[in-house]
Each structure stands twice: as C-alpha cells, then as structure tokens.
Design a protein around this motif. Sequence first.
Motif, PDB file in Angstrom:
ATOM      1  N   SER C  67       0.837  -1.206   0.000  1.00 46.24           N
ATOM      2  CA  SER C  67       0.000   0.000   0.000  1.00 46.24           C
ATOM      3  C   SER C  67       0.871   1.255   0.000  1.00 46.24           C
ATOM      4  O   SER C  67       0.576   2.234  -0.696  1.00 46.24           O
ATOM      5  CB  SER C  67      -0.910   0.033   1.235  1.00 46.24           C
ATOM      6  N   ASN C  68       1.941   1.215   0.774  1.00 40.41           N
ATOM      7  CA  ASN C  68       2.847   2.368   0.821  1.00 40.41           C
ATOM      8  C   ASN C  68       3.519   2.616  -0.524  1.00 40.41           C
ATOM      9  O   ASN C  68       3.706   3.767  -0.926  1.00 40.41           O
ATOM     10  CB  ASN C  68       3.916   2.161   1.900  1.00 40.41           C
ATOM     11  N   ILE C  69       3.884   1.538  -1.216  1.00 43.16           N
ATOM     12  CA  ILE C  69       4.497   1.711  -2.536  1.00 43.16           C
ATOM     13  C   ILE C  69       3.500   2.365  -3.485  1.00 43.16           C
ATOM     14  O   ILE C  69       3.815   3.322  -4.194  1.00 43.16           O
ATOM     15  CB  ILE C  69       4.988   0.352  -3.088  1.00 43.16           C
ATOM     16  N   ILE C  70       2.259   1.870  -3.468  1.00 43.44           N
ATOM     17  CA  ILE C  70       1.240   2.446  -4.358  1.00 43.44           C
ATOM     18  C   ILE C  70       0.990   3.908  -3.991  1.00 43.44           C
ATOM     19  O   ILE C  70       0.982   4.795  -4.836  1.00 43.44           O
ATOM     20  CB  ILE C  70      -0.079   1.647  -4.271  1.00 43.44           C
ATOM     21  N   ARG C  71       0.828   4.167  -2.696  1.00 48.02           N
ATOM     22  CA  ARG C  71       0.439   5.496  -2.236  1.00 48.02           C
ATOM     23  C   ARG C  71       1.592   6.498  -2.329  1.00 48.02           C
ATOM     24  O   ARG C  71       1.430   7.592  -2.870  1.00 48.02           O
ATOM     25  CB  ARG C  71      -0.068   5.402  -0.792  1.00 48.02           C
ATOM     26  N   HIS C  72       2.752   6.102  -1.812  1.00 50.33           N
ATOM     27  CA  HIS C  72       3.835   7.078  -1.690  1.00 50.33           C
ATOM     28  C   HIS C  72       4.847   7.008  -2.835  1.00 50.33           C
ATOM     29  O   HIS C  72       5.208   8.044  -3.399  1.00 50.33           O
ATOM     30  CB  HIS C  72       4.537   6.908  -0.347  1.00 50.33           C
ATOM     31  N   ALA C  73       5.327   5.790  -3.177  1.00 50.88           N
ATOM     32  CA  ALA C  73       6.321   5.716  -4.251  1.00 50.88           C
ATOM     33  C   ALA C  73       5.667   6.083  -5.580  1.00 50.88           C
ATOM     34  O   ALA C  73       6.248   6.803  -6.397  1.00 50.88           O
ATOM     35  CB  ALA C  73       6.935   4.320  -4.307  1.00 50.88           C
ATOM     36  N   PRO C 103      11.676   7.510  -4.013  1.00 48.60           N
ATOM     37  CA  PRO C 103      12.319   6.798  -2.900  1.00 48.60           C
ATOM     38  C   PRO C 103      11.720   7.221  -1.560  1.00 48.60           C
ATOM     39  O   PRO C 103      11.066   8.257  -1.455  1.00 48.60           O
ATOM     40  CB  PRO C 103      13.774   7.247  -3.003  1.00 48.60           C
ATOM     41  N   LEU C 104      11.950   6.387  -0.550  1.00 47.67           N
ATOM     42  CA  LEU C 104      11.490   6.705   0.801  1.00 47.67           C
ATOM     43  C   LEU C 104      12.300   7.879   1.357  1.00 47.67           C
ATOM     44  O   LEU C 104      13.524   7.914   1.254  1.00 47.67           O
ATOM     45  CB  LEU C 104      11.716   5.483   1.706  1.00 47.67           C
ATOM     46  N   ASP C 105      11.600   8.835   1.924  1.00 45.19           N
ATOM     47  CA  ASP C 105      12.250   9.890   2.693  1.00 45.19           C
ATOM     48  C   ASP C 105      12.430   9.313   4.099  1.00 45.19           C
ATOM     49  O   ASP C 105      11.477   9.180   4.852  1.00 45.19           O
ATOM     50  CB  ASP C 105      11.337  11.123   2.706  1.00 45.19           C
ATOM     51  N   SER C 107      13.403  10.305   6.816  1.00 43.49           N
ATOM     52  CA  SER C 107      12.977  11.083   7.988  1.00 43.49           C
ATOM     53  C   SER C 107      11.487  10.820   8.280  1.00 43.49           C
ATOM     54  O   SER C 107      10.986  11.196   9.334  1.00 43.49           O
ATOM     55  CB  SER C 107      13.211  12.564   7.754  1.00 43.49           C
ATOM     56  N   LYS C 108      10.793  10.183   7.319  1.00 44.13           N
ATOM     57  CA  LYS C 108       9.363   9.938   7.534  1.00 44.13           C
ATOM     58  C   LYS C 108       9.050   8.522   8.005  1.00 44.13           C
ATOM     59  O   LYS C 108       7.923   8.233   8.405  1.00 44.13           O
ATOM     60  CB  LYS C 108       8.593  10.233   6.249  1.00 44.13           C
ATOM     61  N   TYR C 109      10.051   7.655   7.953  1.00 46.36           N
ATOM     62  CA  TYR C 109       9.835   6.252   8.347  1.00 46.36           C
ATOM     63  C   TYR C 109       9.621   6.169   9.859  1.00 46.36           C
ATOM     64  O   TYR C 109      10.495   6.581  10.641  1.00 46.36           O
ATOM     65  CB  TYR C 109      11.046   5.409   7.915  1.00 46.36           C
ATOM     66  N   GLY C 120      -2.758   9.221  10.159  1.00 48.81           N
ATOM     67  CA  GLY C 120      -1.933   8.317   9.345  1.00 48.81           C
ATOM     68  C   GLY C 120      -0.683   7.929  10.116  1.00 48.81           C
ATOM     69  O   GLY C 120      -0.643   8.022  11.340  1.00 48.81           O
ATOM     70  N   GLY C 121       0.290   7.448   9.394  1.00 43.38           N
ATOM     71  CA  GLY C 121       1.585   7.158   9.998  1.00 43.38           C
ATOM     72  C   GLY C 121       1.679   5.839  10.732  1.00 43.38           C
ATOM     73  O   GLY C 121       2.627   5.594  11.470  1.00 43.38           O
ATOM     74  N   ARG C 122       0.684   4.949  10.556  1.00 43.38           N
ATOM     75  CA  ARG C 122       0.741   3.678  11.285  1.00 43.38           C
ATOM     76  C   ARG C 122       1.326   2.526  10.475  1.00 43.38           C
ATOM     77  O   ARG C 122       1.719   1.516  11.036  1.00 43.38           O
ATOM     78  CB  ARG C 122      -0.662   3.283  11.747  1.00 43.38           C
ATOM     79  N   GLY C 123       1.348   2.653   9.142  1.00 38.23           N
ATOM     80  CA  GLY C 123       1.781   1.537   8.302  1.00 38.23           C
ATOM     81  C   GLY C 123       3.210   1.098   8.588  1.00 38.23           C
ATOM     82  O   GLY C 123       3.486  -0.094   8.784  1.00 38.23           O
ATOM     83  N   THR C 124       4.118   2.067   8.626  1.00 37.54           N
ATOM     84  CA  THR C 124       5.520   1.698   8.860  1.00 37.54           C
ATOM     85  C   THR C 124       5.716   1.131  10.268  1.00 37.54           C
ATOM     86  O   THR C 124       6.529   0.241  10.468  1.00 37.54           O
ATOM     87  CB  THR C 124       6.459   2.902   8.618  1.00 37.54           C
ATOM     88  N   HIS C 125       4.947   1.612  11.236  1.00 38.09           N
ATOM     89  CA  HIS C 125       5.027   1.027  12.586  1.00 38.09           C
ATOM     90  C   HIS C 125       4.591  -0.437  12.573  1.00 38.09           C
ATOM     91  O   HIS C 125       5.221  -1.289  13.196  1.00 38.09           O
ATOM     92  CB  HIS C 125       4.142   1.803  13.567  1.00 38.09           C
TER      93      HIS C 125
HETATM   94  N1  LIG Z   1       7.421   2.598  -0.009  1.00 36.54           N
HETATM   95  C1  LIG Z   1       7.526   3.911   0.282  1.00 36.54           C
HETATM   96  N2  LIG Z   1       7.996   4.763  -0.653  1.00 36.54           N
HETATM   97  C2  LIG Z   1       8.105   6.075  -0.372  1.00 36.54           C
HETATM   98  N3  LIG Z   1       7.773   6.620   0.810  1.00 36.54           N
HETATM   99  C3  LIG Z   1       7.301   5.829   1.773  1.00 36.54           C
HETATM  100  C4  LIG Z   1       7.152   4.433   1.561  1.00 36.54           C
HETATM  101  N4  LIG Z   1       6.667   3.876   2.697  1.00 36.54           N
HETATM  102  C5  LIG Z   1       6.515   4.867   3.578  1.00 36.54           C
HETATM  103  N5  LIG Z   1       6.897   6.060   3.049  1.00 36.54           N
HETATM  104  C6  LIG Z   1       6.914   7.378   3.765  1.00 36.54           C
HETATM  105  O1  LIG Z   1       6.797   7.114   5.158  1.00 36.54           O
HETATM  106  C7  LIG Z   1       5.662   7.811   5.696  1.00 36.54           C
HETATM  107  C8  LIG Z   1       5.041   6.981   6.827  1.00 36.54           C
HETATM  108  O2  LIG Z   1       4.412   5.844   6.266  1.00 36.54           O
HETATM  109  P1  LIG Z   1       3.288   5.085   7.080  1.00 36.54           P
HETATM  110  O3  LIG Z   1       3.766   4.869   8.476  1.00 36.54           O
HETATM  111  O4  LIG Z   1       2.947   3.859   6.323  1.00 36.54           O
HETATM  112  O5  LIG Z   1       2.050   6.063   7.176  1.00 36.54           O
HETATM  113  P2  LIG Z   1       1.123   6.739   6.070  1.00 36.54           P
HETATM  114  O6  LIG Z   1       1.184   5.884   4.851  1.00 36.54           O
HETATM  115  O7  LIG Z   1      -0.213   6.767   6.707  1.00 36.54           O
HETATM  116  O8  LIG Z   1       1.684   8.115   5.838  1.00 36.54           O
HETATM  117  C9  LIG Z   1       4.768   8.062   4.518  1.00 36.54           C
HETATM  118  O9  LIG Z   1       3.917   9.163   4.723  1.00 36.54           O
HETATM  119  C10 LIG Z   1       5.760   8.269   3.389  1.00 36.54           C
HETATM  120  O10 LIG Z   1       6.241   9.592   3.395  1.00 36.54           O
END
Ligand SMILES: Nc1ncnc2c1ncn2[C@@H]1O[C@H](COP(=O)(O)OP(=O)(O)O)[C@@H](O)[C@H]1O
Lengths: 121, 121, 158, 158
Positions: C67-73, C103-105, C107-109, C120-125
């Motif tokens: 989901s994160n790849i679809i949404r953020h990448a 790419p992943l930032d 500082s947001k992980y 938001g912000g729960r997926g990576t946790h």
């Molecule tokens: N696969 C990814 N590619 C790029 N950025 C990512 C990816 N996964 C996570 N991120 C970054 O990490 C942040 C935190 O992710 P996450 O904890 O899953 O919460 P959310 O998706 O609700 O923002 C995202 O907002 C995004 O900036």
Amino acid sequence: MTHLLDDKRDATPMKISTRELNGTTIVDVTGEIDMSTSPGFRTALLESLKKTPRLAVNLTNVRYVDSSGIASLVEVLKAARISDKRLVLFGLNEPVQEVLQLTRLTKIFEIRKTEKEALEV
Amino acid sequence: MTHLLDDKRDATPMKISTRELNGTTIVDVTGEIDMSTSPGFRTALLESLKKTPRLAVNLTNVRYVDSSGIASLVEVLKAARISDKRLVLFGLNEPVQEVLQLTRLTKIFEIRKTEKEALEV
Amino acid sequence: MSCEKQSPPELPGCQEANGPLDFQLRILSDPRLLAVVRCTVAEFAAVSGFKEDQCRSITLAVDEALSNIIRHAYNNRRDQEIEMRLHADIGCLEFTFVDRGEPLDRSKYCAQPLDAVALGGRGTHLIRQIMDEVVYERVSEGNRLRLKKYLPPARLTP
Amino acid sequence: MSCEKQSPPELPGCQEANGPLDFQLRILSDPRLLAVVRCTVAEFAAVSGFKEDQCRSITLAVDEALSNIIRHAYNNRRDQEIEMRLHADIGCLEFTFVDRGEPLDRSKYCAQPLDAVALGGRGTHLIRQIMDEVVYERVSEGNRLRLKKYLPPARLTP
Ligand SMILES: Nc1ncnc2c1ncn2[C@@H]1O[C@H](COP(=O)(O)OP(=O)(O)O)[C@@H](O)[C@H]1O
Ligand SMILES: Nc1ncnc2c1ncn2[C@@H]1O[C@H](COP(=O)(O)OP(=O)(O)O)[C@@H](O)[C@H]1O
C-alpha cells in the motif's frame, strides 16, 4: 451485487448497509477493509454519523482491516467527539482486535462485544 | 506438527489418522489432496486396507481434492474389490462432490452422509 | 504432509519435501490486487510452517508495504510496475519489493508516534512491529524493500 | 466495493475502479507451491466477479494444468521454471502458462475416456469441462497453454 469489471465496483469485496434501532444507527460492514475499500468505508461512516447521535459499527463480518481502515475509524471518532456524538464498535474478531492492539488504539475506542451491549446507553 | 522446511513435511497441509470402530477402520483426512499430498493419501489408504475388511474414509475436513486424489481413491477401490473388502466414503463436502461429479464417479463409490451411516452394514 | 500418528503402526506416505521455496510476482500498482496478494502471502507463509496468527500478521505487514508503494512511491498511480519475491528457507521468510517510484524519505519512516489522534503514519510502525528485519534500499532498478521474518525457534523442532 | 443499499438515502463511497487486471507469477515446478497458486487464483477470480463455486472450479482447472506441466512437461523435476499470467478483462478471465519442458503429445489430450477403472487421464477432461477455451501452443519460449473462462452473462449486468 456488481462485480469488479463493471465500472461501479472496487475490487476488494466490502459491503456496507445501515439500520436504525432505538435511536442508534447501526452500520453493518462485511468483507475486507484495505487501501481499496477504506475510502468507501470512511465516507459511509461519516455520512451516517451526520444523521444520528449514536453510531454503532458492526465489525462481526470484517475479516481484515489494515492501517487505512484504522485511520478511517480514528477520523470518524474525531468527528464524533467534535459534534458530541457517540461511536461504538462491536463484534471485533481476532484480526481486527490484533490491528487495534498493534496500533495501541484499543483504549481509545468504545468497544463492545455484542450488538445488545453496543445499544445499551 | 512439523513444518515444510523441515525435511519430513510435504507442503500442502494434509493430515491422516486412523481409528477402529466395530470392525471398521476409519481414516480421518484433513486438508487438501493434490499432487503433493496424494502419494501419502494413497499409501495410507492402501496400508490401512490391508489390515481391515472394511475401510471408511472420513472426508469431512477435506476442503480440496484434484484428479490425483481421485485417482488414489479409484486405486483403493480397485484394491478393495480385488480382495473382496469394502470401501465407504463419507462426509463429502461440496468441493469433493463436485470433482466426483465432473469425473462421473459418484455412482462408482459407496458414499454415505455421516459416519453413523458409513458404519451400518 | 504432516502425518499425525494416532494409531500404531505408523502410517507411511510422509513425502520428503524440503529446500527453499520461491515465488515471484509482477503486478501493477492497482489497489484491487492487494486482496489477491494477501491470499498468496498468507498461504505461502502457511506452507512455510508459520501458524495461523503469524500468517495473519505477516500478511498485514506485506499489505502495508505494498500500500505504501502504491500510495507514496507511485503517488496512487495504478499503472506502475511492482515486483515481489516471496522466499522461504529453513526458519525464515523473506519478502522483496522493487518499485521504480519515489524513494522513501527516511525522515518519515516511523516518524509519526503511535498516537490516538493521528490520521496516518501507522503503516511503517506495523511493518516494523511485525517483521524481524526491514531494509529500504536504493538499487539500480529503483527502490527495494526487504522484509524478513524468522520462524519462532520452538517450531523448528517438531 | 459493492455497496448494498438497504437504507435510503444512498450510501456514498462506491469507488470507481475498473479496467483489466493483470497478475504475473514465476515459480519453480515444485508441487508444494500448488496450494499457494490455488489461493492466488481463487482470490483473483473472486476479485474479477466470479461466484464462489465458479472460483472453485476455475482453481481446480488451473491446478490440474500446473500439475500436468510439473508431471508431464517437466517429468516431476522440481527445479524448472513456470511462468503464469492471470488476466481479467470485462467478462473474461484468461490464464497463460509457459514452460520449457516436453511438449504435449496431442494424441494424449483427453484421450482416455472418463471411465471408472482408469487410474489417470482425468486432468485434461476436468480442464476442458471447466474452461471455455483451452489452447496448447508451441512458442519460441517453449510450451504455452491458455485457458479462458467467460463470466456468465447474467452477472455482467448487476
Ligand atoms: N514505499 C515507500 N515509498 C516512499 N515513501 C514511503 C514508503 N513507505 C513509507 N513512506 C513514507 O513514510 C511515511 C510513513 O508511512 P506510514 O507509516 O505507512 O504512514 P502513512 O502511509 O499513513 O503516511 C509516509 O507518509 C511516506 O512519506
Ligand atoms: N502440460 C502438459 N505437457 C505435456 N503433456 C501433457 C500436458 N498435459 C497433459 N499431457 C499429456 O496428456 C495426458 C493426459 O493428461 P491428464 O488427462 O491430465 O491425465 P494424467 O495426468 O493422469 O495422465 C498425460 O498423460 C500427458 O501425456
């Protein structure tokens, strides 16, 4: 029921319907709540909340929920608090409980076992 | 229970156990019978058949069977006929019934609904 | 096959079958496919020896990663390619995801604390809590994410 | 998402989501993976609008096709490559299998009549009974099998 390859269906099977009982609106949800279905889940709950003082969400038939579904629930809870309404969740099965535990939200929501308990004031 | 990545387990989950009841050997099968599990299924049934005049196969917990599982059952039926023994299948759920229908074998096997019926002489 | 031996003598037919398992997927970044990937992952984990509740949480972690790849990448574009590899070896499951998006930032992980009011912000946790190793890398093909989960030692010896 | 509307006014949130679905797999010819492929196929068919009993028989046909590739094209070797493509478009599911093993001897396809005493020969019958189109081809990469299943017309209009 429609199917995915029509233009009105989102892939992951999820169904939502609402009922009224003793001044409470009960939303029955079936299926899986993920990135593809949570927008519909969120909108349905927020719309129902507008028209009732008490919203009870029946999760008995929800076999999967991810963080996007959890985020939707948090958003509805916030909306309920702001408008001084009540949100109750009931019928949480193991997968749903686990996600709430992992995200440390079990104490934030008002959670009941059964519909009967959810309807008690 | 062992797991796949040990050296004694075949991947598709299938379990077999046997019981004796009133002179009948009942084989309880659980899981899926496909190309990876049917050799074990076949051998277990043939070995049990050797030691009993009546073999009843409990398929209640078999949620999948393919043509290799069907071939195993046919082989056991043949062995039973040759040695003048009796083979009964019971507890067939929908997926299993469907495959037997598609392969036109419903009338070849002695099929019973319940264990009780399978034990009746 | 695991033979439960309730009655002596031993039932024969426990097929020998070991060695690593490998399953590769290539999908488009279409959220409708998440449900299909979840089924694949849950069964792959089960076949690899993980118990039902572990399969469930592993599936959740993979779903969050995708989901994160679809949404953020890929910024919610549905037509971008994602490659996945499911790999099982003695006592360990590994999932690899490759995408060609943003790419992943770093500082947001896991930057957002688990907090009742955040939307938001729960997926990576969730991914970090469930999996034993989480590695985000920049590789020539794009971004690579590797998730590892070890089989609890108790289950290594039956 | 399909919204069942039991209470007026209409619930919002029925996401628009259409267009073809595509899912590609690359696996080794290891029978332990059949269970994983079955889960993938069953959910892919469900997501594409097929009913439970149809998903079940489609899954059986795919399992028989894969088993035949492992057994006959690859003579039960477990380390050979199989590529699969799952494709869904309006009203139709298509599965493509590519292997690099022995080609099909056409004289053996559905050659054995469905017969009570035969120990084999049922796989190709099952495939043909369940699927609407079954095409075995020799292509540059090796052997290609294509299976098509049409959604019953009644379900095309909700
Ligand atoms: N696969 C990814 N590619 C790029 N950025 C990512 C990816 N996964 C996570 N991120 C970054 O990490 C942040 C935190 O992710 P996450 O904890 O899953 O919460 P959310 O998706 O609700 O923002 C995202 O907002 C995004 O900036
Ligand atoms: N994918 C394939 N590649 C090569 N030969 C095949 C393939 N599928 C089927 N065959 C041939 O067709 C025959 C009939 O197949 P099938 O009906 O599935 O029965 P069985 O596998 O029990 O022999 C096989 O014995 C084999 O000779």
